[in-house]
Design an enzyme around this catalytic site. Structure first.
Site, PDB file in Angstrom:
ATOM      1  N   ASN A 179      -8.266   6.418   4.000  1.00 21.74           N
ATOM      2  CA  ASN A 179      -9.388   5.568   3.674  1.00 21.74           C
ATOM      3  C   ASN A 179      -9.507   4.893   4.916  1.00 21.74           C
ATOM      4  O   ASN A 179     -10.909   4.722   5.172  1.00 21.74           O
ATOM      5  CB  ASN A 179      -9.291   4.444   2.589  1.00 21.74           C
ATOM      6  CG  ASN A 179      -8.085   3.465   3.056  1.00 21.74           C
ATOM      7  OD1 ASN A 179      -7.105   3.942   3.330  1.00 21.74           O
ATOM      8  ND2 ASN A 179      -8.139   2.282   2.545  1.00 21.74           N
ATOM      9  N   GLY A 198       0.018   3.896   1.520  1.00 23.76           N
ATOM     10  CA  GLY A 198      -0.625   5.084   0.515  1.00 23.76           C
ATOM     11  C   GLY A 198      -0.593   4.632  -0.898  1.00 23.76           C
ATOM     12  O   GLY A 198      -0.437   3.465  -1.171  1.00 23.76           O
ATOM     13  N   THR A 239       3.376   7.555  -4.528  1.00 26.43           N
ATOM     14  CA  THR A 239       4.127   8.234  -3.302  1.00 26.43           C
ATOM     15  C   THR A 239       4.930   7.249  -2.966  1.00 26.43           C
ATOM     16  O   THR A 239       6.181   7.517  -2.590  1.00 26.43           O
ATOM     17  CB  THR A 239       3.049   8.443  -2.475  1.00 26.43           C
ATOM     18  OG1 THR A 239       1.922   8.968  -2.872  1.00 26.43           O
ATOM     19  CG2 THR A 239       3.623   9.310  -1.321  1.00 26.43           C
ATOM     20  N   GLU A 299       3.171  -0.109   2.160  1.00 24.58           N
ATOM     21  CA  GLU A 299       1.846  -0.685   1.831  1.00 24.58           C
ATOM     22  C   GLU A 299       1.138   0.167   0.853  1.00 24.58           C
ATOM     23  O   GLU A 299       0.579   1.139   1.102  1.00 24.58           O
ATOM     24  CB  GLU A 299       1.123  -0.856   3.132  1.00 24.58           C
ATOM     25  CG  GLU A 299       1.810  -1.614   4.083  1.00 24.58           C
ATOM     26  CD  GLU A 299       2.021  -2.936   4.074  1.00 24.58           C
ATOM     27  OE1 GLU A 299       1.069  -3.500   2.998  1.00 24.58           O
ATOM     28  OE2 GLU A 299       2.793  -3.783   4.342  1.00 24.58           O
ATOM     29  N   CYS A 347      -7.982  -0.876   0.407  1.00 23.58           N
ATOM     30  CA  CYS A 347      -7.140  -1.350  -0.324  1.00 23.58           C
ATOM     31  C   CYS A 347      -7.436  -2.852  -0.676  1.00 23.58           C
ATOM     32  O   CYS A 347      -6.832  -3.341  -1.588  1.00 23.58           O
ATOM     33  CB  CYS A 347      -5.687  -0.995   0.308  1.00 23.58           C
ATOM     34  SG  CYS A 347      -5.724  -2.012   1.901  1.00 23.58           S
ATOM     35  N   GLU A 367       3.420  -6.040   7.287  1.00 22.69           N
ATOM     36  CA  GLU A 367       3.001  -5.631   8.419  1.00 22.69           C
ATOM     37  C   GLU A 367       2.303  -6.790   9.375  1.00 22.69           C
ATOM     38  O   GLU A 367       2.119  -7.930   8.709  1.00 22.69           O
ATOM     39  CB  GLU A 367       2.083  -4.440   8.453  1.00 22.69           C
ATOM     40  CG  GLU A 367       2.383  -3.249   7.821  1.00 22.69           C
ATOM     41  CD  GLU A 367       1.712  -1.865   7.978  1.00 22.69           C
ATOM     42  OE1 GLU A 367       0.579  -2.024   7.432  1.00 22.69           O
ATOM     43  OE2 GLU A 367       2.156  -0.756   8.169  1.00 22.69           O
TER      44      GLU A 367
HETATM   45  P1  NAD Z   1      -1.105   9.148  -0.840  1.00 27.03           P
HETATM   46  O1  NAD Z   1      -0.065   8.354  -1.542  1.00 27.03           O
HETATM   47  O2  NAD Z   1      -1.783  10.191  -1.459  1.00 27.03           O
HETATM   48  O3  NAD Z   1      -0.984   9.558   0.599  1.00 27.03           O
HETATM   49  C1  NAD Z   1      -0.592   8.757   1.768  1.00 27.03           C
HETATM   50  C2  NAD Z   1      -0.021   9.660   2.838  1.00 27.03           C
HETATM   51  O4  NAD Z   1       1.150   9.936   2.144  1.00 27.03           O
HETATM   52  C3  NAD Z   1      -0.817  10.924   3.192  1.00 27.03           C
HETATM   53  O5  NAD Z   1      -0.573  11.051   4.510  1.00 27.03           O
HETATM   54  C4  NAD Z   1       0.152  11.799   2.234  1.00 27.03           C
HETATM   55  O6  NAD Z   1       0.118  13.175   3.068  1.00 27.03           O
HETATM   56  C5  NAD Z   1       1.422  11.224   2.486  1.00 27.03           C
HETATM   57  N1  NAD Z   1       2.258  11.804   1.245  1.00 27.03           N
HETATM   58  C6  NAD Z   1       1.922  12.251   0.116  1.00 27.03           C
HETATM   59  N2  NAD Z   1       2.900  12.677  -0.801  1.00 27.03           N
HETATM   60  C7  NAD Z   1       4.034  12.459   0.164  1.00 27.03           C
HETATM   61  C8  NAD Z   1       5.495  12.755   0.042  1.00 27.03           C
HETATM   62  N3  NAD Z   1       5.995  13.075  -1.149  1.00 27.03           N
HETATM   63  N4  NAD Z   1       6.365  12.367   0.845  1.00 27.03           N
HETATM   64  C9  NAD Z   1       5.774  11.969   2.219  1.00 27.03           C
HETATM   65  N5  NAD Z   1       4.483  11.656   2.340  1.00 27.03           N
HETATM   66  C10 NAD Z   1       3.699  12.048   1.455  1.00 27.03           C
HETATM   67  O7  NAD Z   1      -2.379   8.051  -0.755  1.00 27.03           O
HETATM   68  P2  NAD Z   1      -3.959   8.116  -0.308  1.00 27.03           P
HETATM   69  O8  NAD Z   1      -4.583   8.905  -1.395  1.00 27.03           O
HETATM   70  O9  NAD Z   1      -4.011   8.997   1.106  1.00 27.03           O
HETATM   71  O10 NAD Z   1      -4.601   6.877  -0.169  1.00 27.03           O
HETATM   72  C11 NAD Z   1      -4.897   5.796  -1.094  1.00 27.03           C
HETATM   73  C12 NAD Z   1      -4.022   4.886  -1.425  1.00 27.03           C
HETATM   74  O11 NAD Z   1      -3.474   4.182  -0.331  1.00 27.03           O
HETATM   75  C13 NAD Z   1      -4.555   4.052  -2.518  1.00 27.03           C
HETATM   76  O12 NAD Z   1      -3.627   3.804  -3.544  1.00 27.03           O
HETATM   77  C14 NAD Z   1      -4.665   2.783  -1.723  1.00 27.03           C
HETATM   78  O13 NAD Z   1      -4.661   1.625  -2.359  1.00 27.03           O
HETATM   79  C15 NAD Z   1      -3.519   2.848  -0.926  1.00 27.03           C
HETATM   80  N6  NAD Z   1      -3.604   1.863   0.368  1.00 27.03           N
HETATM   81  C16 NAD Z   1      -3.086   0.634   0.686  1.00 27.03           C
HETATM   82  C17 NAD Z   1      -3.258   0.106   1.704  1.00 27.03           C
HETATM   83  C18 NAD Z   1      -2.318  -1.074   1.941  1.00 27.03           C
HETATM   84  O14 NAD Z   1      -2.547  -1.831   3.032  1.00 27.03           O
HETATM   85  N7  NAD Z   1      -1.829  -1.682   1.108  1.00 27.03           N
HETATM   86  C19 NAD Z   1      -4.158   0.556   2.839  1.00 27.03           C
HETATM   87  C20 NAD Z   1      -4.858   1.623   2.610  1.00 27.03           C
HETATM   88  C21 NAD Z   1      -4.559   2.237   1.506  1.00 27.03           C
END
Ligand code: NAD
Length: 480
Positions: free
Chosen positions: A150, A226, A230, A248, A282, A461
């Site tokens: 994002n 993410g 995950t 996060e 997020c 963080e």
């Molecule tokens: P995602 O969990 O699908 O992916 C995030 C990252 O993790 C990507 O690089 C992906 O390739 C990797 N990943 C996926 N499966 C994995 C596994 N099994 N092992 C290791 N790595 C893996 O999330 P997304 O769709 O990319 O992002 C959206 C999410 O992120 C939303 O839920 C959002 O709220 C969250 N987010 C949180 C924050 C925060 O600061 N809390 C900030 C931004 C986004």
């Protein structure tokens, strides 16, 4: 077609198995480049390089490491236009957003931690008549940083910069959906004079490259941003290996609006906190709670403003909203709008895909959507949608709105609008979240702790919190 490369041991490299995956441009729905589908062999090569670099990097003074990181910060700034265009194309966000938020923040992240390292001090604890404890903080070694799509370079650099400043060597994986600016960062790293192997950028899917980072026995800490699912998988996998974890995760943030707020300021900010980056931040406030006495006034003013948001392709200077990040994500968001209707919600505006003329006719555009009439505990109000969709709900008392605000599994951020100082503090104290904005939204001071409670994450963080995460403390006691 262009193929981007991994950046391992200071050079750009093909993936070991020679496999690539397609990368889509959200604005047009077309594949525009390919990225390495890296495997555990690539992660292994990166870990070997990082281990070799660690004694060199960790032995440098903070000042020396900081000087190299300052050159990285300046290197991104020098290529600002290139980074801005790449981020906008890869993610679908308006160029103006990448130019004002994403890339400047990546510049600041490196700058902030490059200078922070010079100000770190360690603690000592005096025991009267007995002796003194002093605590040292050493880098962990090789660490893994995994980031989402994002805010691609913004969040990637938010992890990498403190890890490097503290003296660690890093294996970093950007999201496979938005890899391009992380690829460009490799060029900047090369020019910065950073020793080979200190920062390794490996591209690929979560299931392959991400999983290999999480499972690698020599990667001692994982900083992940993410989705909550995950994060749960990563905790389950890395926990038994005793890795340090910073997670996060997702959010479903409440925006609590009392009748005594500065109405104009609140409306203006609420449009932004609802729909900035197509609602894919997020920290966006996706559940809007409005005190009943101003509910109708709010609804009218808010919907009128939201209807004026221009949805267009990211390079249109008039675009207030661009494309959402991918086809599956667009379909997910549209399915939640359908669910909201099934759950009895009324769509006040938006609620549909937006079709632009060619060459953007296959792009992923959704009209900003406002829904009312839903119960606070229905799925639409409990699950993270992460798109341009908000719900509005009236409330009568502080107790009631706190109960609704705190009812989800998440607890990342909250926004409170009121002119009553005592109430502002009282509600901030009782809301379940790691971050609270009062009469504002997304004002960020990089020194403050950043992160969530409950299913929104583990750890913080930012500032010293990040420096502490990326170091191991050792206490030494000297007897008198
Ligand atoms: P995602 O969990 O699908 O992916 C995030 C990252 O993790 C990507 O690089 C992906 O390739 C990797 N990943 C996926 N499966 C994995 C596994 N099994 N092992 C290791 N790595 C893996 O999330 P997304 O769709 O990319 O992002 C959206 C999410 O992120 C939303 O839920 C959002 O709220 C969250 N987010 C949180 C924050 C925060 O600061 N809390 C900030 C931004 C986004």
């Amino acid at each position: 077609m262009e193929r981007i490369q991994n950046f391992i041991n200071g050079v750009f490299a093909e993936p070991t198995k020679g496999q690539y995956i397609d990368n889509y441009e959200p604005a047009s729905g077309q594949v525009y480049c390919q990225i390495p589908n890296s495997t555990e062999e690539d992660i292994e090569a990166a870990v070997i390089a990082a281990e070799k670099a660690f004694p060199i990097w960790s032995a440098m003074s903070g000042e020396e490491r900081g000087a190299i990181m300052m050159r990285i910060s300046q290197g991104i700034e020098k290529r600002m236009d290139q980074f801005v265009a790449a981020e906008s194309r890869d993610n679908g966000k308006p160029l103006s957003l990448a130019a004002h938020v994403d890339i400047p923040r990546a510049v600041s992240n490196f700058h902030f931690f490059a200078t922070a390292i010079e100000h770190v001090s360690s603690e000592s604890h005096y025991m009267e008549g007995v002796g003194v404890n002093y605590t040292t903080r050493k880098p962990i070694g090789v660490v893994g940083c995994i980031s989402p799509w994002n805010l691609p370079l913004y969040l990637f650099s938010w992890k990498i910069a403190p890890a490097l400043a503290a003296g660690n060597c890093v294996i970093a994986k950007p999201s496979e959906i938005t890899p391009y600016t992380a690829y460009l960062l490799g060029e900047v790293i090369k020019e910065s004079g950073m020793p080979a192997g200190v920062l390794n950028i490996v591209h690929g899917t979560g299931q392959s490259a991400g999983d290999a980072i999480v499972k690698h026995p020599k990667i001692k800490a994982i900083s992940f941003t993410g989705g909550t699912k995950t994060g749960e998988y990563i905790a389950r996998t890395a926990g038994p290996m005793f890795k340090k974890l910073s997670l996060e995760l997702g959010g479903k943030n409440p925006n609590i609006i009392f009748a005594d707020c500065d109405f104009d300021d609140m409306i203006k900010t609420t449009v932004r906190s609802s729909f900035a980056n197509q609602g894919q931040i997020c920290l966006c406030g996706s559940r809007i709670f409005v005190e009943r006495s101003i509910y109708n006034k709010f609804k009218e003013a808010f919907v009128a403003r939201v209807q004026q948001l221009t949805v267009s392709h990211p390079s249109d200077p008039n675009a207030k909203m661009g494309a959402v990040v991918s086809k599956p994500h667009m379909e997910k968001v549209l399915s939640y709008i359908a669910l909201a209707k099934e759950e009895g919600g009324t769509v006040l505006c938006g609620g549909h895909q937006v079709n632009l003329p060619a060459p953007y006719d296959n792009g992923y555009y959704i009209a900003p959507t406002v829904i009312e009439g839903l119960a606070y505990d229905c799925r639409t109000n409990q699950e993270e949608i992460f798109g341009p969709v908000v719900t509005i709900t009236p409330f009568d008392t502080e107790e009631e709105v706190l109960m609704m605000a705190n009812s989800t599994q998440y607890g990342l951020s909250a926004t409170i609008w009121t002119s009553d100082l005592k109430r502002a503090h009282r509600v901030a104290d009782k809301v379940h979240s790691g971050i609270v904005w009062i009469n504002s939204w997304l004002v960020r001071d990089l020194r403050t702790p950043f992160g969530g409670v409950k299913a929104s994450g583990v750890g913080r963080e930012g500032g010293w919190e990040a420096m502490r995460f990326f170091t191991e403390a050792k206490n030494v006691f000297i007897s008198y």
